[in-house]
Design a protein around this motif. Structure first.
Motif, short mmCIF file in Angstrom:
data_model
loop_
_atom_site.label_atom_id
_atom_site.label_comp_id
_atom_site.label_asym_id
_atom_site.label_seq_id
_atom_site.Cartn_x
_atom_site.Cartn_y
_atom_site.Cartn_z
N PHE A 193 0.83 -1.21 0.00
CA PHE A 193 0.00 0.00 0.00
C PHE A 193 0.87 1.27 0.00
N ILE A 194 1.89 1.29 0.82
CA ILE A 194 2.76 2.46 0.90
C ILE A 194 3.47 2.70 -0.43
N TYR A 195 3.87 1.61 -1.08
CA TYR A 195 4.53 1.74 -2.38
C TYR A 195 3.57 2.33 -3.42
N THR A 196 2.34 1.84 -3.45
CA THR A 196 1.38 2.34 -4.44
C THR A 196 0.89 3.74 -4.11
N LEU A 197 0.99 4.14 -2.85
CA LEU A 197 0.47 5.43 -2.41
C LEU A 197 1.29 6.60 -2.95
N ARG A 198 2.56 6.38 -3.21
CA ARG A 198 3.46 7.48 -3.54
C ARG A 198 3.07 8.19 -4.83
N LYS A 199 2.36 7.55 -5.74
CA LYS A 199 1.99 8.16 -7.02
C LYS A 199 0.53 8.59 -7.06
N ARG A 200 -0.14 8.62 -5.90
CA ARG A 200 -1.57 8.92 -5.89
C ARG A 200 -1.86 10.22 -5.14
N ASP A 201 -2.98 10.83 -5.49
CA ASP A 201 -3.43 12.02 -4.78
C ASP A 201 -4.20 11.60 -3.52
N GLY A 202 -4.44 12.56 -2.64
CA GLY A 202 -5.21 12.29 -1.43
C GLY A 202 -4.53 11.31 -0.49
N LYS A 203 -3.23 11.47 -0.30
CA LYS A 203 -2.46 10.49 0.49
C LYS A 203 -2.95 10.41 1.94
N ILE A 204 -3.20 11.57 2.57
CA ILE A 204 -3.61 11.56 3.97
C ILE A 204 -4.97 10.87 4.12
N LYS A 205 -5.91 11.19 3.23
CA LYS A 205 -7.23 10.56 3.29
C LYS A 205 -7.13 9.06 3.10
#
Length: 452
Positions: free
Chosen positions: A251-263
């Protein structure tokens, strides 16, 4: 949303239901209607207390200890901590017991199966102890055994179909993989049990499906459902912690390229944290308010002081994969295809390949370092059963990228051996007539006579 996407969604839903009913029918009509081991008994006994809201006849508040229900097999010196709640006083996980409540409640209220539904005699089985045991089983437990395992394993099979579709496999390929999973792997054998590993397989797959949906559409709602599955899965079986660790890294790896990280972080972590707090609160309620600590060492058995020596652990790893007693590939030979299918899968799904290999490696290292592995009183590698669907998944890439006819020949040969392994389980009452009991003159356990 395009018309084609809507059409595919409707098709997937129809096939999901079709696969569920086909698998459920096969599993139900091959059921034996009784528990497989004592591990199921603990769950049954806790679940029936949740249904009736009445304590066990042997329970004494503030005096009884975990495993109090069987004082002969587990005298007080062998039992666990003192209990202060008659429902929670059990070695079973409360989540696993909760999954049985709807089935036990249904028969308890409507009396679908009663003591007079089926009475066996010595003419049915030439073993009076066995006949007595079968006739003395609580009818609520019999109903649960008949439908619990088939229901959750059929859900697992149909959810696996949806996962295949998220990887853009053709419907034909997804159906082939789904029925291979249902009929040529130990999932069929385990559908005959009410072991907690059965709903756990479904929860693992549902969690991964929700995460795949999040990968596809970046929807926080799917992350919330994913987090709920992670939390509840931990309450069913605590090795969900292994899946949480590996999936969180994913999840952390895929999160780096996405918007709305905190949400997204809040949606992913909040549900399992809240459920874990509920889990700890229930533990404190049962212990009379005292804190119950989880051991971090349980996440890495290989480093535990009581774990086997390194050389023995290496032997354990090989045994878990290849031995005729508990070998994963021995009981699910279709998984031999992973030695070439992962290369095809990696070409299109690199990070998912790393995730599956990482999860499988963690499970094998974890349970290979388990100093109290129970070996031959389970059908195949019981603790590795949740890995089977994910290890089978890459085969779809090979089916679609290689010569279809040649692939089907390989699949039919490997699948036939797995199908026969399932038939071997279904043709006999393994837990009674094969394993028998330690130290007795019958069953494979008699081989350990000199050690008992």
């Amino acid at each position: 949303m395009s018309t084609q996407i809507i059409k595919n969604s409707h098709t997937n839903k129809k096939l999901f239901l079709s696969i569920f009913f086909i698998a459920f029918t096969i599993f139900v009509f091959s059921q034996d209607g009784h528990r497989y081991s004592g591990d199921e008994d603990w769950v049954n006994l806790q679940a029936i207390r949740m249904v009736t809201l009445e304590p066990h006849e042997l329970y004494v508040d503030g005096e009884s200890r975990v495993r109090f229900e069987h004082p002969v097999s587990y005298p007080p010196a062998w039992q666990g901590e003192t209990c202060f709640n008659y429902i929670l006083c059990s070695p079973a996980n409360i989540g696993a017991s909760a999954t049985q409540v709807p089935f036990l409640f249904t028969n308890h209220v409507f009396n679908i199966i009663t003591d007079n539904t089926l009475i066996l005699t010595i003419d049915d089985f030439n073993d009076m102890h066995y006949v007595f045991w079968r006739n003395s089983i609580d009818p609520d437990f019999t109903f649960n055994e008949l439908f619990y395992g088939p229901f959750f394993m059929a859900l697992a099979i149909s959810t696996f179909f949806l996962i295949c579709r998220t990887f853009d496999y053709q419907i034909r390929t997804s159906l082939i993989l789904s029925f291979l999973l249902a009929l040529t792997t130990p999932l069929w054998a385990y559908s005959q049990t009410s072991l907690s590993i059965v709903p756990f397989v479904f929860i693992i797959l549902l969690t991964f499906y929700c995460f795949r949906r999040y990968q596809k559409n970046n929807s926080p709602v799917n992350l919330i459902f994913c987090g709920l599955c992670l939390g509840f899965g931990f309450m069913v079986r605590q090795e969900m912690a292994i899946f949480i660790i590996v999936l969180t890294a994913f999840f952390i790896y895929t999160l780096r390229k996405r918007d709305g990280k905190i949400k997204n972080i809040i949606c992913y972590f909040a549900p399992p944290i809240l459920i874990y707090l509920l889990h700890k609160s229930l533990q404190m309620l049962n212990s009379g308010g005292g804190a119950v600590m989880d051991s971090p060492g349980n996440l890495i058995f290989a480093l535990h002081p009581a774990s086997p020596e390194p050389l023995m652990q290496l032997m354990n790893y090989g045994g878990l994969l290849f031995s005729p007693g508990v070998g994963l590939l021995f009981f699910a030979p279709i998984l031999f295809a992973m030695f070439f299918s992962f290369t095809d899968f990696f070409k299109k799904h690199k990070i998912e390949t790393v995730f599956i290999i990482g999860l499988a490696s963690y499970f094998i290292i974890q349970f290979g370092g388990f100093g109290h592995w129970h070996g031959l009183n389970s059908w195949g590698p019981r603790y590795l059963i949740p890995l089977i669907p994910l290890l089978l998944l890459p085969l779809g890439a090979s089916i679609e990228s290689r010569n279809f006819k040649k692939m089907m020949i390989v699949i039919m040969i490997l699948g036939a051996f797995g199908f026969l392994a399932n038939l071997a389980y279904l043709w006999m009452d393994v837990s009674w007539f094969v394993w028998a009991q330690p130290g007795y003159e019958k069953g494979l356990f008699s081989l350990g006579n000199s050690l008992t």
